[in-house]
Design a protein around this motif. Structure first.
Motif, PDB file in Angstrom:
ATOM      1  N   ALA A 220     141.343 110.710  32.250  1.00 37.41           N
ATOM      2  CA  ALA A 220     142.606 111.350  31.872  1.00 37.41           C
ATOM      3  C   ALA A 220     142.500 112.871  31.843  1.00 37.41           C
ATOM      4  O   ALA A 220     143.486 113.552  31.557  1.00 37.41           O
ATOM      5  N   GLY A 221     141.288 113.391  32.113  1.00 40.30           N
ATOM      6  CA  GLY A 221     141.126 114.833  32.197  1.00 40.30           C
ATOM      7  C   GLY A 221     140.407 115.489  31.045  1.00 40.30           C
ATOM      8  O   GLY A 221     140.261 116.714  31.011  1.00 40.30           O
ATOM      9  N   THR A 222     139.898 114.698  30.088  1.00 38.00           N
ATOM     10  CA  THR A 222     139.178 115.266  28.954  1.00 38.00           C
ATOM     11  C   THR A 222     137.823 115.803  29.399  1.00 38.00           C
ATOM     12  O   THR A 222     137.172 115.229  30.277  1.00 38.00           O
ATOM     13  N   ASP A 223     137.389 116.902  28.809  1.00 43.51           N
ATOM     14  CA  ASP A 223     136.070 117.450  29.105  1.00 43.51           C
ATOM     15  C   ASP A 223     135.013 116.370  28.859  1.00 43.51           C
ATOM     16  O   ASP A 223     135.003 115.705  27.815  1.00 43.51           O
ATOM     17  N   PRO A 224     134.100 116.157  29.827  1.00 44.05           N
ATOM     18  CA  PRO A 224     133.164 115.041  29.711  1.00 44.05           C
ATOM     19  C   PRO A 224     132.195 115.153  28.540  1.00 44.05           C
ATOM     20  O   PRO A 224     131.741 114.136  28.015  1.00 44.05           O
ATOM     21  N   VAL A 225     131.848 116.368  28.131  1.00 41.95           N
ATOM     22  CA  VAL A 225     130.959 116.522  26.971  1.00 41.95           C
ATOM     23  C   VAL A 225     131.703 116.146  25.692  1.00 41.95           C
ATOM     24  O   VAL A 225     131.183 115.417  24.833  1.00 41.95           O
ATOM     25  N   GLU A 226     132.943 116.631  25.564  1.00 38.32           N
ATOM     26  CA  GLU A 226     133.746 116.276  24.393  1.00 38.32           C
ATOM     27  C   GLU A 226     134.029 114.776  24.363  1.00 38.32           C
ATOM     28  O   GLU A 226     133.978 114.144  23.295  1.00 38.32           O
ATOM     29  N   ALA A 227     134.326 114.196  25.536  1.00 43.36           N
ATOM     30  CA  ALA A 227     134.618 112.763  25.594  1.00 43.36           C
ATOM     31  C   ALA A 227     133.406 111.935  25.182  1.00 43.36           C
ATOM     32  O   ALA A 227     133.544 110.891  24.535  1.00 43.36           O
ATOM     33  N   MET A 228     132.210 112.394  25.531  1.00 40.24           N
ATOM     34  CA  MET A 228     130.994 111.662  25.161  1.00 40.24           C
ATOM     35  C   MET A 228     130.807 111.652  23.650  1.00 40.24           C
ATOM     36  O   MET A 228     130.492 110.608  23.043  1.00 40.24           O
ATOM     37  N   GLN A 229     130.995 112.793  23.019  1.00 39.13           N
ATOM     38  CA  GLN A 229     130.826 112.854  21.566  1.00 39.13           C
ATOM     39  C   GLN A 229     131.908 112.035  20.867  1.00 39.13           C
ATOM     40  O   GLN A 229     131.649 111.357  19.869  1.00 39.13           O
ATOM     41  N   LYS A 230     133.114 112.062  21.419  1.00 43.11           N
ATOM     42  CA  LYS A 230     134.206 111.278  20.845  1.00 43.11           C
ATOM     43  C   LYS A 230     133.923 109.783  20.948  1.00 43.11           C
ATOM     44  O   LYS A 230     134.169 109.026  19.993  1.00 43.11           O
ATOM     45  N   ALA A 231     133.363 109.350  22.072  1.00 42.15           N
ATOM     46  CA  ALA A 231     133.133 107.916  22.289  1.00 42.15           C
ATOM     47  C   ALA A 231     131.923 107.404  21.535  1.00 42.15           C
ATOM     48  O   ALA A 231     131.922 106.267  21.038  1.00 42.15           O
TER      49      ALA A 231
ATOM     50  N   GLY B  32     129.906 109.438  19.175  1.00 40.71           N
ATOM     51  CA  GLY B  32     129.524 110.140  17.951  1.00 40.71           C
ATOM     52  C   GLY B  32     128.291 110.998  18.126  1.00 40.71           C
ATOM     53  O   GLY B  32     127.779 111.545  17.142  1.00 40.71           O
ATOM     54  N   LEU B  33     127.816 111.155  19.374  1.00 44.43           N
ATOM     55  CA  LEU B  33     126.582 111.903  19.630  1.00 44.43           C
ATOM     56  C   LEU B  33     126.883 113.193  20.382  1.00 44.43           C
ATOM     57  O   LEU B  33     127.583 113.175  21.401  1.00 44.43           O
TER      58      LEU B  33
ATOM     59  N   ARG C  39     127.960  99.539  22.973  1.00 41.05           N
ATOM     60  CA  ARG C  39     127.938 100.719  23.846  1.00 41.05           C
ATOM     61  C   ARG C  39     128.762 100.495  25.110  1.00 41.05           C
ATOM     62  O   ARG C  39     129.300 101.452  25.678  1.00 41.05           O
ATOM     63  N   GLN C  40     128.889  99.263  25.558  1.00 43.97           N
ATOM     64  CA  GLN C  40     129.759  98.979  26.700  1.00 43.97           C
ATOM     65  C   GLN C  40     131.203  99.346  26.376  1.00 43.97           C
ATOM     66  O   GLN C  40     131.915  99.901  27.215  1.00 43.97           O
ATOM     67  N   VAL C  41     131.642  99.045  25.152  1.00 41.12           N
ATOM     68  CA  VAL C  41     132.988  99.422  24.713  1.00 41.12           C
ATOM     69  C   VAL C  41     133.113 100.946  24.672  1.00 41.12           C
ATOM     70  O   VAL C  41     134.132 101.520  25.081  1.00 41.12           O
ATOM     71  N   GLN C  42     132.066 101.603  24.191  1.00 41.20           N
ATOM     72  CA  GLN C  42     132.080 103.069  24.141  1.00 41.20           C
ATOM     73  C   GLN C  42     132.166 103.673  25.544  1.00 41.20           C
ATOM     74  O   GLN C  42     132.892 104.646  25.764  1.00 41.20           O
ATOM     75  N   LEU C  43     131.427 103.085  26.485  1.00 41.98           N
ATOM     76  CA  LEU C  43     131.466 103.593  27.859  1.00 41.98           C
ATOM     77  C   LEU C  43     132.867 103.480  28.436  1.00 41.98           C
ATOM     78  O   LEU C  43     133.362 104.415  29.076  1.00 41.98           O
ATOM     79  N   ASN C  44     133.502 102.348  28.225  1.00 46.01           N
ATOM     80  CA  ASN C  44     134.853 102.182  28.758  1.00 46.01           C
ATOM     81  C   ASN C  44     135.807 103.218  28.167  1.00 46.01           C
ATOM     82  O   ASN C  44     136.616 103.824  28.895  1.00 46.01           O
TER      83      ASN C  44
END
Length: 524
Positions: free
Chosen positions: A241-252, A254-255, A228-233
């Motif tokens: 970089a400007g990605t929507d934070p909700v989309e970035a969370m699911q991308k990082a 999978g949730l 999860r540390q790797v996912q957080l980074n």
């Protein structure tokens, strides 16, 4: 401006606080309580009433240095270099010291962190809970060392995670929970995950009281294992970089928001672990100095003079108090400096200039006295009716600032005053102006003025990408207030959208999570 204030366990009513502020300014100076100054390569700590406690003060500063190194390890996997500017911290003996500087202080406050154009410092009641100072220093540290413009929840989660650090003889325990935050997680209605990821704290959203506890829990969950540390980074890079934070969370991870909420509940139900960082750091050298008796009367009051507005209701009372106390210490450098500052800001400009000039005769490299005289000269130049008189005054200002620079190349205020002296000139900002603005920002990225002024110059020069990289952390700052709004407005200008359209987008209600919401009040 007050950038951030954290509540602690002690408190008075607002009326009592106002009375205490009045007494602190107008009452007799208490019996002599010696002030000590402790300096390491990362901090300057002033401690009131420290007679016979040099060893405890030294240990306190060494703990702060250790804490700084731990924060470096968490963000950059290194112990980091000392900061370009040491943070001054004032440990006062009682609440009277706090309200001397901030007479409008509300109840239950045991400390605060201030960013002002004249100084950046923290002030806390000595021997109070360390959570206040550690939380605020984590914010200060993050602005100095952030690799990306972090989202608001991580700014707060990072500070909450490390605020409960507990120093043992050979290790530091980090990640422990705060009982108040834990009670909200167990018994309160959780804030919608989309709102947590996309917004700063505050507002009227359902469950907004759980913003800070959830920010802590989400940070704790990410740092709970290596994967999860790797996912957080990856998430932070993406959001930076400007990605929507909700989309970035699911991308990082999978949730989606519902899955993230469930994962956090499972993590919490298993019992929150914490970790120990073994202290194999080198011991920080600490130099301790005994301050003169004038510090009892004027050290804290001098901080009030720095941060106050000349239009404040108590300006006349502050000036009278400084005059009365300084008169007890003729030819004392601290007393002369504070009185010169108070006169130039609140009273007789010429008298203040004469005092600062007198101080420079005794101490030619006194940076604050040089800055005061430069400030007065800049004002004289701006107010001059004749161009020649204005040019002479501005030349004097530059001469004072040149001396201040030679005395201390790492003082952010000197660079800001150099910029002030240049602003409005026909070729402003030239390359030298840009370098000056960058130096000011490097030394004090926590100060919104250094961010906004450099970003404005970059926009004027056409370097919009760098301006955006500076503005996003300030716009995301949970305690940024009006400065955060100004930063967002500049971002909108760069993007070509109106403030109204951006506000409407930010205020759009999140879709309900539709799952796992029943039983929130029971903390299921």
């Amino acid at each position: 401006m007050i950038k951030s204030i954290i509540a602690g366990a002690r408190g008075l009513s607002t009326a009592a606080a106002a009375g205490l502020a009045f007494a602190a300014l107008t009452g007799a100076v208490p019996a002599h309580a010696e002030w000590l100054k402790a300096e390491s390569e990362r901090f300057i700590v002033y401690s009131e009433g420290s007679e016979g406690s040099e060893a405890s003060l030294r240990r306190y500063v060494q703990h702060l240095d250790t804490y700084d190194r731990i924060l470096h390890i968490s963000l950059s996997n290194s112990m980091g270099e000392p900061p370009p500017r040491k943070l001054p911290i004032y440990l006062v003996g009682s609440r009277a010291g706090l309200v001397t500087v901030r007479p409008d202080l509300g109840p239950n406050i045991v400390g605060y962190y201030l960013t002002d154009e004249e100084d950046i410092f923290a002030m806390v009641i000595r021997d109070s809970d360390d959570d206040t100072l550690l939380h605020e220093y984590a914010h200060h540290f993050m602005f100095q060392n952030a690799a990306y413009p972090y989202p608001g929840w991580f700014v707060e989660g990072f500070a909450e995670y490390y605020a409960t650090a507990e120093f043992k003889s050979d290790r530091v325990l980090v990640g422990q929970y705060n009982e108040n935050r834990a009670s909200w997680l167990q018994g309160g209605t959780w804030l919608d995950m989309r709102h947590l990821l996309s917004n700063r704290p505050g507002g009227r959203a359902r469950g907004s009281e759980t913003y800070y506890p959830l920010a802590w829990l989400l940070t704790h969950w990410f740092w709970g294992n290596a994967e999860r540390q790797v996912q957080l980074n990856a998430y932070l890079v993406d959001v930076g970089a400007g990605t929507d934070p909700v989309e970035a969370m699911q991308k990082a991870t999978g949730l989606d928001p519902v899955g993230l909420r469930r994962a956090l509940r499972r993590y919490m139900s298993g019992g929150i672990p914490y970790k120990a960082v073994v202290m194999n750091f080198p011991e920080a050298p600490v130099t301790i100095t005994h301050l003169p008796r004038s510090a009892d009367a004027l050290l804290v009051l001098g901080q009030r003079v720095k941060v106050m507005d000349p239009e404040d209701d108590d300006a006349a009372r502050v000036l009278a108090t400084v005059r009365e106390r300084a008169a007890r210490f003729p030819d004392d450098d601290l007393a002369t400096l504070v009185l010169a500052h108070a006169e130039m800001k609140l009273g007789d400009l010429a008298a203040g200039q004469a005092l600062a000039t007198k101080l420079l005769e005794r101490e030619p490299a006194n940076v604050e006295a040089l800055q005061l005289l430069a400030t007065a000269a800049i004002k004289t130049a701006r107010d001059a009716d004749a161009p020649d008189a204005g040019d002479r005054a501005m030349g004097q200002a530059r001469a004072f600032l040149g001396r201040a620079f030679r005395a201390d190349e790492g003082n952010f205020r000197t660079y800001m005053l150099l910029t002030d002296a240049r602003r409005g000139m026909p070729n402003y900002p030239n390359d030298n102006d840009m370098a000056t603005l960058r130096f000011a920002y490097t030394l004090a990225p926590q100060l919104s003025d250094t961010v906004l002024q450099l970003a404005s110059a970059l926009i004027y020069k056409g370097d919009k990408d760098e301006a955006l990289s500076l503005l996003r952390p300030l716009a995301n700052d949970p305690h940024g207030g009006g400065a955060a709004s100004a930063a967002q407005s500049m971002i909108n200008q760069i993007k070509g959208v109106s403030d109204a359209d951006q506000a409407a987008e930010d205020d759009a209600p999140a879709e309900p999570e539709d799952a796992d919401t029943a039983g929130d009040a029971q903390g299921s």
